[in-house]
Design an enzyme around this catalytic site. Structure first.
Site, PDB file in Angstrom:
ATOM      1  N   HIS A  64       0.754  -0.297  -6.869  1.00  0.00           N
ATOM      2  CA  HIS A  64      -0.695  -0.224  -6.583  1.00  0.00           C
ATOM      3  C   HIS A  64      -1.005   0.847  -5.526  1.00  0.00           C
ATOM      4  CE1 HIS A  64      -4.791  -1.270  -5.593  1.00  0.00           C
ATOM      5  NE2 HIS A  64      -4.437  -1.646  -4.383  1.00  0.00           N
ATOM      6  N   HIS A  89      -2.201   1.379   2.747  1.00  0.00           N
ATOM      7  CA  HIS A  89      -3.442   0.640   2.985  1.00  0.00           C
ATOM      8  C   HIS A  89      -3.311  -0.878   2.954  1.00  0.00           C
ATOM      9  CE1 HIS A  89      -3.986   0.496  -1.479  1.00  0.00           C
ATOM     10  NE2 HIS A  89      -4.710  -0.556  -1.223  1.00  0.00           N
ATOM     11  N   ASP A  90      -2.261  -1.403   2.314  1.00  0.00           N
ATOM     12  CA  ASP A  90      -2.121  -2.863   2.282  1.00  0.00           C
ATOM     13  C   ASP A  90      -1.012  -3.388   3.200  1.00  0.00           C
ATOM     14  OD1 ASP A  90      -4.181  -3.593   0.632  1.00  0.00           O
ATOM     15  OD2 ASP A  90      -3.042  -3.287  -1.217  1.00  0.00           O
ATOM     16  N   GLU A  93      -2.244  -5.686   6.082  1.00  0.00           N
ATOM     17  CA  GLU A  93      -2.846  -6.929   5.614  1.00  0.00           C
ATOM     18  C   GLU A  93      -1.809  -7.869   5.008  1.00  0.00           C
ATOM     19  OE1 GLU A  93      -6.123  -8.446   2.384  1.00  0.00           O
ATOM     20  OE2 GLU A  93      -5.787  -6.300   2.627  1.00  0.00           O
ATOM     21  N   ASP A  94      -0.845  -7.317   4.234  1.00  0.00           N
ATOM     22  CA  ASP A  94       0.041  -8.183   3.452  1.00  0.00           C
ATOM     23  C   ASP A  94       1.428  -8.375   4.050  1.00  0.00           C
ATOM     24  OD1 ASP A  94      -2.023  -8.339   1.727  1.00  0.00           O
ATOM     25  OD2 ASP A  94      -1.230  -6.930   0.253  1.00  0.00           O
ATOM     26  N   ASP A 156      -9.212   2.572  -4.201  1.00  0.00           N
ATOM     27  CA  ASP A 156      -8.567   1.261  -4.298  1.00  0.00           C
ATOM     28  C   ASP A 156      -9.326   0.399  -5.316  1.00  0.00           C
ATOM     29  OD1 ASP A 156      -7.079  -1.032  -3.672  1.00  0.00           O
ATOM     30  OD2 ASP A 156      -8.469  -1.609  -2.082  1.00  0.00           O
TER      31      ASP A 156
END
Length: 749
Positions: A64, A89-90, A93-94, A156
């Site tokens: 992704h 970008h993730d 957060e993850d 995104d």
């Protein structure tokens, strides 16, 4: 390599590596500085952070971020900083990494963008509407710091939309709805035309699958016919362009499925009646950069010799680019098949800007941005201003921003001839606020093309607008209705809030003085009593009304507060001496309202009651001093009619038991509209004398004046604002004194 790794994992590793290599070769093909090592570092970091995690579709999660980075690189045209941020970008957060970790490894710029992206994750639409709006606020705040945040967010979202098939249906609707509501307009506003179209089509496909496929099938069925029309239409154009010696390409642009459906909905027509499915795009290389603009017009001139152009449909965005940077010359030509076909003329540079938006000439490229960034800067500044103003209602805020996302532009000129871009449907008031808040808040009217117009006047493209101001003018509540742009609405709301606070403060002081004088101890029950007495919602409303003198504290309030044990004979006493009987009504509980307004008593019509509770009949426009009666309808609303009004006559005969006697108790505070009819013999300077009498001598505000003369007889109708019948009488008496005026009467509208 270790032999114990299962073949599935080896295959996945290879797939990831191949995807990353594709990204790198795409990046190397761009004009950016070649900073491969930092991109590789970002990829390795993200790959290791997401290792072992799968997406819903079953593929490794890292696919992704790589896909988003590809979109950022190929479709939006951003450089290494944005590609790194897209890959990462993730991560925050993850996984367990923090923004600080990213800052330490990749520097503050990338970290700042990743941080911005993390803040607005989780979709804009939360479970509650206001939470979603709060997220949107964050999105715009980070955006006004660094536009790349929103560009990556759009990338995104585009990848999520492309892979939406693996999501649960309820999730699909949520994401598709949100995309149409926010992301497509945002992409449009940033000039990402291609992405906007794809987002709309994808959302539409998930929200209305049957309609989508139906239109798709019809488009495919008519494709051969369209190709034929295209080839026939463009053959003579190609010939002409070859003669001019230009390097060019001509492509067919077919209207997007979503746009077709939208047009079918708004215009209420079937697919077969949509005639602008096909447009023709001519994209050329200018002979040299300075000649680009001239070349556009040369092409226009040469093709309009072949086909007749539509006189009103030449759109010149070459000389004045749209606010999102779009430049092109659009002409509509009459084809040989009897149908209008739109032709868009662009240079290669203009085409890049149209496809990739601001990113195509964004500041972060070497050599800084072009002059057309001004518009985007202005838009971001407006958003910042709206965000700085703490707005209580997040949903209002969303709508306010959307106002400015969708609007197409008009061009207006200042008195000095400067060009200003305004959203379509802007009014003179919006223009005033766009110049300066002070000009807006003191604006009394405008001259458009040297003609006087009210503030609510809608501007057209090409208007020259001069704003007239007065120091004594203050912002009026009804301005919120006139204003259509986000900026003006936000400013007006802020000023009104400020004034309301000031009134509230003044009201508080007046109330405290009143309490001191009457030796009443102020507490919640006392305030509640006063609210009830004046029919106010809450303490704040009461204080504002006292502050701006709509409520004058007096005997009624004293009695209300002093008589804890309410003696009924006291009430009748105050009533029979013209005290505030009306003021006592709301003291009764709501359900007993009918008993309160009892037909045997005379209903007092005070300023406050007229504003809050009673309705003035539209049929006869009564004003204080007229002989009136009240009629109580099924919902217990009291409607005030003139006694001689034909409607009142009907009511009297049919619903006699609902008629209430009324008496005026007003003090020249509210203004009412009346119509006066004047007839006489026409003579020089008559109109001047009439207006002198009305405005100068009597200081009355004229709303409208209709005058016409036929064969020397002069007839006129004046609409005025007056306080009561005495005003009307004075006006009529004074007008009759003017020589040559034969009759002056008050008429219904």
């Amino acid at each position: 390599m270790d032999n114990n790794i299962p073949p599935k994992e080896i295959a996945e590793e290879e797939m990831i590596e191949q995807a990353f290599q594709e990204l790198l070769s795409d990046y190397l093909a761009t004009k950016h500085r070649k900073r491969v090592e930092i991109i590789t570092k970002a990829f390795n970091f993200a790959n290791q952070a997401h290792r072992g995690i799968k997406r819903r579709s079953g593929e490794p999660y890292i696919m992704h971020p790589i896909a988003v980075a590809k979109i950022v690189c190929n479709e939006i045209g951003l450089g290494s900083t944005s590609i790194c941020a897209a890959l990462l970008h993730d991560v925050v957060e993850d996984t367990d990494y923090t923004v600080e970790d990213i800052e330490n490894i990749f520097g503050s710029k990338i970290a700042q963008i990743v941080d911005g992206l993390t803040k607005i994750s989780g979709g804009i639409f939360g479970d509650r509407a206001s939470a979603q709006a709060e997220n949107f606020k964050k999105l715009l705040l980070t955006m006004s710091d660094d536009i790349r945040v929103i560009l990556i967010k759009i990338a995104d979202r585009l990848h999520n939309m492309r892979t939406l098939g693996s999501m649960l249906p309820n999730k699909q609707y949520k994401i598709a709805g949100e995309t149409l509501y926010i992301y497509a307009p945002l992409a449009n506003r940033l000039g990402l035309y291609k992405i906007k179209t794809e987002l709309e089509n994808l959302s539409f496909r998930y929200e209305h699958p049957e309609e989508y496929h139906e239109i798709e099938e019809k488009l495919n069925a008519t494709a051969a016919e369209r190709d034929k029309v295209f080839n026939e239409f463009t053959a003579p154009i190609r010939e002409q362009l070859n003669k001019m010696g230009l390097k060019y390409r001509i492509i067919a642009r077919v209207k997007s499925i979503y746009s077709i459906w939208n047009k079918m909905q708004t215009k209420h027509v079937p697919f077969e009646e949509i005639y602008d499915l096909l447009a023709v795009r001519i994209i050329f290389e200018p002979r040299n950069p300075e000649e680009e603009l001239n070349d556009c017009f040369d092409i226009y001139v040469s093709i309009s010799k072949i086909y007749k152009p539509h006189p009103d449909r030449l759109r010149d965005w070459v000389s004045h680019p749209k606010a999102n940077g779009y430049q092109a010359l659009h002409v509509t030509l009459m084809g040989n098949n009897g149908q209008w076909i739109e032709v868009q003329i662009r240079s290669e540079r203009m085409n890049d800007v149209a496809e990739q938006g601001f990113a195509a000439h964004w500041k972060y490229k070497e050599g800084g941005g072009g002059e057309d960034e001004g518009e985007l800067e202005k838009w971001l500044k407006t958003i910042k201003e709206i965000l700085d103003d703490p707005q209580p209602d997040a949903i209002d805020f969303l709508d306010t921003i959307k106002l400015n996302l969708f609007a197409s532009e008009i061009f207006v000129f200042t008195p000095k001839g400067e060009l200003k871009t305004m959203p379509q449907n802007s009014t003179a008031l919006d223009f005033a606020f766009s110049l300066h808040t002070d000009i807006g808040s003191h604006c009394i009217g405008a001259k458009v093309n040297h003609k006087l117009v009210p503030l609510s006047h809608k501007l057209q493209s090409g208007d020259q607008v001069e704003i007239l101001t007065s120091k004594s003018q203050r912002v009026q509540p009804q301005w919120e209705v006139f204003a259509t742009t986000a900026r003006a609405r936000a400013k007006i709301a802020a000023i009104l809030r400020k004034e309301r606070k000031a009134s509230q403060k003044e009201g508080e002081e007046l109330l405290n003085e009143f309490f001191k004088k009457e030796e009443v101890r102020p507490d919640a029950t006392v305030i509640q009593k006063l609210c009830k007495l004046h029919n106010m919602k809450d303490e704040e409303e009461l204080l504002v009304a006292i502050g701006n003198k709509t409520i004058l504290l007096g005997d009624a309030d004293k009695n209300e507060l002093k008589e804890k044990q309410s003696n009924n004979w006291k009430k009748y006493l105050t009533f029979s001496f013209g005290g505030g009987n009306k003021d006592k009504q709301p003291e009764e509980k709501e359900p007993q309202e009918k008993e309160v307004i009892n037909p045997k008593k005379i209903l007092k019509l005070t300023e406050e009651a007229l504003q809050k509770k009673y309705i003035m009949a539209e049929c006869c426009h009564p004003i204080p001093g007229d002989d009136v009666l009240g009629y109580m309808d099924e919902n217990d609303h009291v409607i005030i009619h003139k006694r001689q009004c034909p409607v009142a006559a009907k009511l009297k005969s049919s619903y006699g038991n609902r008629i209430i006697a009324t008496a005026w108790d007003t003090h020249k505070v509210l203004s009412f509209l009346v119509y006066i009819y004047i007839k006489g013999i026409d003579s020089m300077g008559l109109l001047n004398e009439i207006t002198q009498v009305i405005s100068r001598q009597l200081n009355v505000n004229i709303r409208k004046l209709d005058i016409e003369t036929n064969d020397g007889i002069f007839e006129g109708k004046v609409q005025l604002y007056v306080h009561d019948v005495d005003d009307v009488k004075a006006i009529c008496d004074n007008l009759r004194k003017i020589q040559n005026i034969k009759s002056v009467t008050r008429v219904e509208n």
